[in-house]
Design an enzyme around this catalytic site. Structure first.
Site, PDB file in Angstrom:
ATOM      1  N   ASP A   1      32.345 -36.289  19.071  1.00 35.52           N
ATOM      2  CA  ASP A   1      32.490 -36.205  20.524  1.00 35.52           C
ATOM      3  C   ASP A   1      31.191 -36.636  21.195  1.00 35.52           C
ATOM      4  O   ASP A   1      30.152 -35.994  21.024  1.00 35.52           O
ATOM      5  CB  ASP A   1      32.852 -34.770  20.922  1.00 35.52           C
ATOM      6  CG  ASP A   1      33.194 -34.629  22.395  1.00 35.52           C
ATOM      7  OD1 ASP A   1      32.839 -35.519  23.194  1.00 35.52           O
ATOM      8  OD2 ASP A   1      33.802 -33.607  22.749  1.00 35.52           O
TER       9      ASP A   1
ATOM     10  N   ILE B   1      21.212 -20.292  22.680  1.00 36.14           N
ATOM     11  CA  ILE B   1      21.293 -18.941  22.126  1.00 36.14           C
ATOM     12  C   ILE B   1      20.186 -18.829  21.085  1.00 36.14           C
ATOM     13  O   ILE B   1      20.110 -19.656  20.170  1.00 36.14           O
ATOM     14  CB  ILE B   1      22.644 -18.639  21.446  1.00 36.14           C
ATOM     15  CG1 ILE B   1      23.790 -18.663  22.439  1.00 36.14           C
ATOM     16  CG2 ILE B   1      22.588 -17.275  20.757  1.00 36.14           C
ATOM     17  CD1 ILE B   1      25.154 -18.428  21.805  1.00 36.14           C
ATOM     18  N   ILE B   2      19.345 -17.822  21.235  1.00 37.18           N
ATOM     19  CA  ILE B   2      18.327 -17.518  20.239  1.00 37.18           C
ATOM     20  C   ILE B   2      18.727 -16.206  19.576  1.00 37.18           C
ATOM     21  O   ILE B   2      19.029 -15.220  20.264  1.00 37.18           O
ATOM     22  CB  ILE B   2      16.912 -17.394  20.881  1.00 37.18           C
ATOM     23  CG1 ILE B   2      16.505 -18.714  21.538  1.00 37.18           C
ATOM     24  CG2 ILE B   2      15.882 -16.947  19.847  1.00 37.18           C
ATOM     25  CD1 ILE B   2      16.341 -19.887  20.602  1.00 37.18           C
TER      26      ILE B   2
ATOM     27  N   ALA C   1      12.762 -19.753  22.790  1.00 39.21           N
ATOM     28  CA  ALA C   1      13.716 -20.224  23.804  1.00 39.21           C
ATOM     29  C   ALA C   1      13.078 -21.288  24.686  1.00 39.21           C
ATOM     30  O   ALA C   1      13.684 -22.330  24.947  1.00 39.21           O
ATOM     31  CB  ALA C   1      14.221 -19.058  24.655  1.00 39.21           C
TER      32      ALA C   1
ATOM     33  N   ALA D   1      16.097 -14.597  31.110  1.00 43.21           N
ATOM     34  CA  ALA D   1      16.458 -16.011  30.947  1.00 43.21           C
ATOM     35  C   ALA D   1      16.027 -16.819  32.165  1.00 43.21           C
ATOM     36  O   ALA D   1      15.475 -17.919  32.021  1.00 43.21           O
ATOM     37  CB  ALA D   1      17.964 -16.153  30.717  1.00 43.21           C
TER      38      ALA D   1
ATOM     39  N   ILE E   1      12.419 -17.697  31.962  1.00 46.47           N
ATOM     40  CA  ILE E   1      12.159 -18.780  31.001  1.00 46.47           C
ATOM     41  C   ILE E   1      12.535 -20.125  31.617  1.00 46.47           C
ATOM     42  O   ILE E   1      11.777 -21.088  31.536  1.00 46.47           O
ATOM     43  CB  ILE E   1      12.931 -18.543  29.689  1.00 46.47           C
ATOM     44  CG1 ILE E   1      12.330 -17.352  28.940  1.00 46.47           C
ATOM     45  CG2 ILE E   1      12.921 -19.797  28.809  1.00 46.47           C
ATOM     46  CD1 ILE E   1      13.196 -16.842  27.803  1.00 46.47           C
ATOM     47  N   TYR E   2      13.698 -20.185  32.244  1.00 48.59           N
ATOM     48  CA  TYR E   2      14.160 -21.444  32.814  1.00 48.59           C
ATOM     49  C   TYR E   2      13.224 -21.935  33.917  1.00 48.59           C
ATOM     50  O   TYR E   2      12.936 -23.128  34.019  1.00 48.59           O
ATOM     51  CB  TYR E   2      15.589 -21.310  33.345  1.00 48.59           C
ATOM     52  CG  TYR E   2      16.589 -20.872  32.289  1.00 48.59           C
ATOM     53  CD1 TYR E   2      16.418 -21.190  30.941  1.00 48.59           C
ATOM     54  CD2 TYR E   2      17.694 -20.113  32.640  1.00 48.59           C
ATOM     55  CE1 TYR E   2      17.331 -20.779  29.984  1.00 48.59           C
ATOM     56  CE2 TYR E   2      18.617 -19.702  31.683  1.00 48.59           C
ATOM     57  CZ  TYR E   2      18.418 -20.036  30.350  1.00 48.59           C
ATOM     58  OH  TYR E   2      19.325 -19.630  29.412  1.00 48.59           O
TER      59      TYR E   2
ATOM     60  N   LYS F   1      10.018 -21.279  34.077  1.00 42.59           N
ATOM     61  CA  LYS F   1       8.792 -21.729  33.413  1.00 42.59           C
ATOM     62  C   LYS F   1       8.941 -23.147  32.886  1.00 42.59           C
ATOM     63  O   LYS F   1       7.987 -23.926  32.889  1.00 42.59           O
ATOM     64  CB  LYS F   1       8.414 -20.775  32.269  1.00 42.59           C
ATOM     65  CG  LYS F   1       7.747 -19.501  32.737  1.00 42.59           C
ATOM     66  CD  LYS F   1       7.432 -18.572  31.595  1.00 42.59           C
ATOM     67  CE  LYS F   1       6.301 -19.096  30.756  1.00 42.59           C
ATOM     68  NZ  LYS F   1       5.870 -18.142  29.716  1.00 42.59           N
TER      69      LYS F   1
END
Length: 167
Positions: A48, A83-84, A94, A125, A128-129, A131
């Protein structure tokens, strides 16, 4: 830490993740997949071109997955998911995995934008995003159903030039 393409031999790790209600609730998905179904999905999706699935590993140890899905070559955008494994959370994997996935999207797939959805209550989360360079684009009210209730979802995005200037 590095990312590499998902291989059939990784499916036992994916099976563990996809049957964890806690993990799959973060992806707003049902935690139910038989191993047979997972193998069939792997075979169906291996060619795909609208998705890329990567394993996050360190010293050949499975740490998690990062995926680029709904790759749109016309509008040049894709959604990223990560996913960690809970045993490896809090060690910076992550952030590194997100940067690697985004880098692949921009430098290999020539995407213009990478976006994601995250529960508005998932402050770890979101931190993190941000950063990594993602910017909040809006809130989708009661957009996903998980763990018996509807969740507001924050949509975040990063453009190629923003990522390049930051990294």
């Amino acid at each position: 830490m590095k990312i590499r393409p998902l291989e059939k031999g990784d499916l036992p790790y994916i099976y563990q993740q996809e049957n964890s209600r806690k993990v799959m609730a973060l992806w707003f998905q049902e935690a139910y997949t038989s191993f047979d179904e997972l193998q069939i999905l792997y075979e169906r999706h291996i060619l795909d071109q609208t998705e890329r699935r990567f394993v996050v590993e360190n010293d050949e140890q499975f740490i998690g997955v990062v995926e680029l899905v709904d790759i749109d070559p016309l509008h040049r955008h894709t959604e990223i998911q990560i996913i960690i494994n809970s045993d490896y959370q809090g060690h910076g994997y992550a952030q590194l995995a997100m940067k690697s996935g985004i880098d692949y999207a921009f430098k290999v797939l020539n995407m213009h934008k990478v976006y994601l959805y995250v529960d508005v209550d998932n402050s770890a989360a979101i931190h993190i995003y941000k950063k990594v360079g993602f910017i909040e684009e809006g809130i989708l009210r009661q957009h996903f159903f998980a763990e018996g209730r509807y969740h507001d979802s924050l949509m975040m995005g990063i453009l190629a030039n923003e990522f390049t200037s930051k990294n």
